[in-house]
Design a protein around this motif. Structure first.
Motif, PDB file in Angstrom:
ATOM      1  N   GLY A   9       0.816  -1.222   0.000  1.00 45.75           N
ATOM      2  CA  GLY A   9       0.000   0.000   0.000  1.00 45.75           C
ATOM      3  C   GLY A   9       0.841   1.260   0.000  1.00 45.75           C
ATOM      4  O   GLY A   9       1.953   1.289  -0.552  1.00 45.75           O
ATOM      5  N   ASN A  10       0.333   2.312   0.642  1.00 42.08           N
ATOM      6  CA  ASN A  10       1.006   3.620   0.646  1.00 42.08           C
ATOM      7  C   ASN A  10       2.422   3.541   1.205  1.00 42.08           C
ATOM      8  O   ASN A  10       3.313   4.265   0.759  1.00 42.08           O
ATOM      9  N   MET A  11       2.622   2.688   2.189  1.00 40.42           N
ATOM     10  CA  MET A  11       3.952   2.543   2.804  1.00 40.42           C
ATOM     11  C   MET A  11       4.716   1.377   2.170  1.00 40.42           C
ATOM     12  O   MET A  11       5.872   1.518   1.767  1.00 40.42           O
ATOM     13  N   GLY A  12       4.069   0.204   2.123  1.00 41.95           N
ATOM     14  CA  GLY A  12       4.742  -1.009   1.638  1.00 41.95           C
ATOM     15  C   GLY A  12       5.186  -0.894   0.185  1.00 41.95           C
ATOM     16  O   GLY A  12       6.274  -1.387  -0.171  1.00 41.95           O
ATOM     17  N   PHE A  29       2.988  -9.455  -2.732  1.00 43.75           N
ATOM     18  CA  PHE A  29       1.553  -9.783  -2.844  1.00 43.75           C
ATOM     19  C   PHE A  29       0.711  -8.733  -2.147  1.00 43.75           C
ATOM     20  O   PHE A  29       1.017  -8.308  -1.015  1.00 43.75           O
ATOM     21  N   ASP A  30      -0.331  -8.304  -2.836  1.00 41.73           N
ATOM     22  CA  ASP A  30      -1.348  -7.424  -2.253  1.00 41.73           C
ATOM     23  C   ASP A  30      -2.642  -7.722  -3.000  1.00 41.73           C
ATOM     24  O   ASP A  30      -2.648  -7.725  -4.232  1.00 41.73           O
ATOM     25  N   PRO A  31      -3.736  -7.992  -2.250  1.00 41.98           N
ATOM     26  CA  PRO A  31      -4.990  -8.375  -2.936  1.00 41.98           C
ATOM     27  C   PRO A  31      -5.512  -7.277  -3.859  1.00 41.98           C
ATOM     28  O   PRO A  31      -6.307  -7.557  -4.757  1.00 41.98           O
ATOM     29  N   MET A  58       3.631  -5.345   5.661  1.00 42.48           N
ATOM     30  CA  MET A  58       3.292  -3.931   5.892  1.00 42.48           C
ATOM     31  C   MET A  58       1.787  -3.809   5.719  1.00 42.48           C
ATOM     32  O   MET A  58       1.289  -3.438   4.654  1.00 42.48           O
ATOM     33  N   LEU A  59       1.049  -4.142   6.788  1.00 42.04           N
ATOM     34  CA  LEU A  59      -0.392  -4.368   6.706  1.00 42.04           C
ATOM     35  C   LEU A  59      -1.159  -3.441   7.653  1.00 42.04           C
ATOM     36  O   LEU A  59      -0.582  -2.873   8.581  1.00 42.04           O
ATOM     37  N   PRO A  60      -2.475  -3.320   7.437  1.00 44.77           N
ATOM     38  CA  PRO A  60      -3.246  -2.305   8.176  1.00 44.77           C
ATOM     39  C   PRO A  60      -3.366  -2.507   9.678  1.00 44.77           C
ATOM     40  O   PRO A  60      -3.342  -1.529  10.422  1.00 44.77           O
ATOM     41  N   SER A  86       4.316  -3.298  10.143  1.00 48.76           N
ATOM     42  CA  SER A  86       3.024  -2.677  10.430  1.00 48.76           C
ATOM     43  C   SER A  86       3.029  -2.139  11.861  1.00 48.76           C
ATOM     44  O   SER A  86       3.819  -2.572  12.696  1.00 48.76           O
ATOM     45  N   THR A  87       2.118  -1.201  12.142  1.00 49.58           N
ATOM     46  CA  THR A  87       1.921  -0.763  13.531  1.00 49.58           C
ATOM     47  C   THR A  87       0.761  -1.581  14.096  1.00 49.58           C
ATOM     48  O   THR A  87      -0.369  -1.455  13.612  1.00 49.58           O
ATOM     49  N   ILE A  88       1.051  -2.429  15.083  1.00 49.02           N
ATOM     50  CA  ILE A  88      -0.010  -3.254  15.682  1.00 49.02           C
ATOM     51  C   ILE A  88       0.204  -3.324  17.190  1.00 49.02           C
ATOM     52  O   ILE A  88       1.174  -2.773  17.712  1.00 49.02           O
ATOM     53  N   LEU A 236      -5.219   8.447  15.403  1.00 51.83           N
ATOM     54  CA  LEU A 236      -6.205   7.841  16.302  1.00 51.83           C
ATOM     55  C   LEU A 236      -5.926   6.353  16.499  1.00 51.83           C
ATOM     56  O   LEU A 236      -6.001   5.842  17.625  1.00 51.83           O
ATOM     57  N   LYS A 237      -5.585   5.668  15.407  1.00 52.53           N
ATOM     58  CA  LYS A 237      -5.265   4.236  15.517  1.00 52.53           C
ATOM     59  C   LYS A 237      -4.143   4.030  16.537  1.00 52.53           C
ATOM     60  O   LYS A 237      -4.237   3.175  17.422  1.00 52.53           O
ATOM     61  N   ASP A 238      -3.088   4.843  16.439  1.00 50.88           N
ATOM     62  CA  ASP A 238      -1.931   4.664  17.324  1.00 50.88           C
ATOM     63  C   ASP A 238      -2.260   5.054  18.766  1.00 50.88           C
ATOM     64  O   ASP A 238      -1.811   4.408  19.712  1.00 50.88           O
TER      65      ASP A 238
HETATM   66  P1  NAD Z   1      -2.461   1.038   3.223  1.00 48.77           P
HETATM   67  O1  NAD Z   1      -3.902   0.814   3.539  1.00 48.77           O
HETATM   68  O2  NAD Z   1      -2.085   2.055   2.197  1.00 48.77           O
HETATM   69  O3  NAD Z   1      -1.774  -0.337   2.796  1.00 48.77           O
HETATM   70  C1  NAD Z   1      -2.076  -1.576   3.348  1.00 48.77           C
HETATM   71  C2  NAD Z   1      -2.088  -2.580   2.206  1.00 48.77           C
HETATM   72  O4  NAD Z   1      -2.308  -3.875   2.723  1.00 48.77           O
HETATM   73  C3  NAD Z   1      -3.212  -2.321   1.191  1.00 48.77           C
HETATM   74  O5  NAD Z   1      -2.649  -2.156  -0.097  1.00 48.77           O
HETATM   75  C4  NAD Z   1      -4.077  -3.582   1.272  1.00 48.77           C
HETATM   76  O6  NAD Z   1      -4.617  -3.985   0.019  1.00 48.77           O
HETATM   77  C5  NAD Z   1      -3.061  -4.586   1.781  1.00 48.77           C
HETATM   78  N1  NAD Z   1      -3.656  -5.750   2.418  1.00 48.77           N
HETATM   79  C6  NAD Z   1      -4.767  -5.834   3.192  1.00 48.77           C
HETATM   80  N2  NAD Z   1      -4.969  -7.107   3.582  1.00 48.77           N
HETATM   81  C7  NAD Z   1      -3.953  -7.843   3.024  1.00 48.77           C
HETATM   82  C8  NAD Z   1      -3.609  -9.210   3.059  1.00 48.77           C
HETATM   83  N3  NAD Z   1      -4.316 -10.102   3.752  1.00 48.77           N
HETATM   84  N4  NAD Z   1      -2.500  -9.616   2.378  1.00 48.77           N
HETATM   85  C9  NAD Z   1      -1.764  -8.740   1.686  1.00 48.77           C
HETATM   86  N5  NAD Z   1      -2.036  -7.419   1.619  1.00 48.77           N
HETATM   87  C10 NAD Z   1      -3.122  -6.992   2.286  1.00 48.77           C
HETATM   88  O7  NAD Z   1      -1.774   1.379   4.623  1.00 48.77           O
HETATM   89  P2  NAD Z   1      -0.335   2.059   4.856  1.00 48.77           P
HETATM   90  O8  NAD Z   1      -0.511   3.532   5.005  1.00 48.77           O
HETATM   91  O9  NAD Z   1       0.629   1.520   3.864  1.00 48.77           O
HETATM   92  O10 NAD Z   1       0.000   1.525   6.321  1.00 48.77           O
HETATM   93  C11 NAD Z   1       0.525   0.228   6.544  1.00 48.77           C
HETATM   94  C12 NAD Z   1       0.964   0.129   7.989  1.00 48.77           C
HETATM   95  O11 NAD Z   1       1.943   1.143   8.247  1.00 48.77           O
HETATM   96  C13 NAD Z   1      -0.146   0.358   9.008  1.00 48.77           C
HETATM   97  O12 NAD Z   1       0.004  -0.553  10.061  1.00 48.77           O
HETATM   98  C14 NAD Z   1       0.063   1.797   9.466  1.00 48.77           C
HETATM   99  O13 NAD Z   1      -0.416   2.030  10.769  1.00 48.77           O
HETATM  100  C15 NAD Z   1       1.564   1.897   9.391  1.00 48.77           C
HETATM  101  N6  NAD Z   1       2.084   3.264   9.222  1.00 48.77           N
HETATM  102  C16 NAD Z   1       1.555   4.087   8.260  1.00 48.77           C
HETATM  103  C17 NAD Z   1       2.052   5.376   8.117  1.00 48.77           C
HETATM  104  C18 NAD Z   1       1.512   6.310   7.044  1.00 48.77           C
HETATM  105  O14 NAD Z   1       1.836   7.512   7.082  1.00 48.77           O
HETATM  106  N7  NAD Z   1       0.705   5.836   6.094  1.00 48.77           N
HETATM  107  C19 NAD Z   1       3.095   5.823   8.941  1.00 48.77           C
HETATM  108  C20 NAD Z   1       3.631   4.950   9.882  1.00 48.77           C
HETATM  109  C21 NAD Z   1       3.113   3.668  10.012  1.00 48.77           C
END
Ligand code: NAD
Length: 289
Positions: A9-12, A29-31, A58-60, A86-88, A236-238
């Motif tokens: 996603g945005n980070m991964g 892999f990303d769905p 790097m998941l939600p 991921s942040t969990i 908020l999540k954090d």
């Molecule tokens: P995002 O929603 O952009 O990306 C998450 C990706 O995971 C999506 O592309 C989604 O399709 C994929 N996904 C969902 N279920 C899946 C599965 N079962 N298998 C494979 N892929 C799957 O989120 P993001 O912004 O990239 O954030 C990812 C993590 O990084 C989160 O835990 C977030 O808290 C943390 N984070 C984000 C930021 C930020 O600024 N965006 C900063 C620090 C930490």
């Protein structure tokens, strides 16, 4: 190295692209079907991790990380390292680390700070918990994706560092926004407040580097219509993860709780969703008006 990357996603996405650009073989892999430059697509998570040295998640959230871990563990070769960026929550991290260890797989929890810009530029900060030897093996990858990797201790220590840092961030941002609201009402010019506080004992990253008031301090999301940056719902999540951890540990965190309440209202009942977390200042501007 051969790397399996789950969650593009945005980070991964940019993190995986940076690893590929540095010459590593990355299968992702990303769905959603997105495919960053240089990354080879796999049909599912299992296929992405077969024959890899390192698997990066790097998941939600924690539930999805637990699901993905259960899926990939049996498909990983022994001696490989599982890195969750991921942040969990700390509890889930510790549980998954124990399960992986029983399966002969070393784990690292390696949440990040630095946002999407840091992910794209390869300037993230990693906070790392878990297996110290696995950290040494994977350090070159952290050097590509980030500018700093701090080893914090055993499994869960990285997540603990992340939620403590972001609790401080949420609290200082809320206090900074509140101070601008009060200054407005008192007729104190915003630039003057910044000039004083940024060089006085009220200074913080929220004021000095990421000032929530437009036109004041260095360029920040406030100068770009509060386009995130770091979205309010991620803050908020954090903060919620921080409150969960405090509750499980029986620790009082009244400031963290208040920040969590403020961001809950901002995201759920006000205009916070989809905006940068510094847009919380609008709440105090409305009050001032
Ligand atoms: P995002 O929603 O952009 O990306 C998450 C990706 O995971 C999506 O592309 C989604 O399709 C994929 N996904 C969902 N279920 C899946 C599965 N079962 N298998 C494979 N892929 C799957 O989120 P993001 O912004 O990239 O954030 C990812 C993590 O990084 C989160 O835990 C977030 O808290 C943390 N984070 C984000 C930021 C930020 O600024 N965006 C900063 C620090 C930490």
């Amino acid at each position: 190295m051969n790397i399996g990357f789950i969650g593009l996603g945005n980070m991964g996405g940019p993190m995986a692209a940076n690893l590929a650009a540095a010459g590593h073989r990355v299968t992702g892999f990303d769905p959603s079907g997105v495919l960053p430059e240089g990354v080879t697509a796999a049909d599912d998570a299992k296929a992405a991790v077969a024959d890899t040295d390192v698997v990066i998640l790097m998941l939600p959230n924690g539930a999805i990380v637990a699901e993905a871990t259960a899926e990939v563990l049996p498909a990983m070769q022994s001696g490989a390292v599982l890195v969750d960026c991921s942040t969990i929550d700390v509890e889930t991290t510790r549980r998954l680390a124990a399960r992986a260890e029983a399966a002969g797989i070393a784990t690292l929890d390696a949440p990040v700070s630095g946002g999407t810009t840091g992910a794209a530029k390869g300037t993230l900060t990693f906070m790392i918990g878990g297996d110290a030897a696995a950290f040494e093996t994977t350090r070159p990858l952290f050097d590509i994706m980030g500018q700093k990797a701090v080893f914090c201790g055993p499994a869960g220590a990285g997540q603990a560092a992340k939620i403590c840092n972001n609790m401080i961030l949420g609290v200082t941002m809320a206090a900074t926004c509140e101070a601008f609201g009060l200054a407005d009402r008192l007729g104190l010019d915003r630039q003057s407040l910044f000039d004083v506080v940024s060089t006085s004992s009220g200074a913080s990253w929220s004021m000095n580097t990421y000032c929530p008031a437009p036109g004041v301090g260095p360029a920040s999301p406030a100068d770009d219509g509060y386009r995130p940056g770091f979205a309010a719902e991620l803050m908020l999540k954090d903060l919620r993860l921080g409150q969960e951890a405090a509750q499980v540990s029986g620790v009082e965190t009244p400031m963290g709780r208040t920040a969590c309440d403020l961001y809950t209202a901002f995201v759920d009942q006000a205009e916070g969703r989809g905006r940068d977390f510094s847009a919380l200042i609008r709440r105090y501007e409305d009050q001032s008006a």
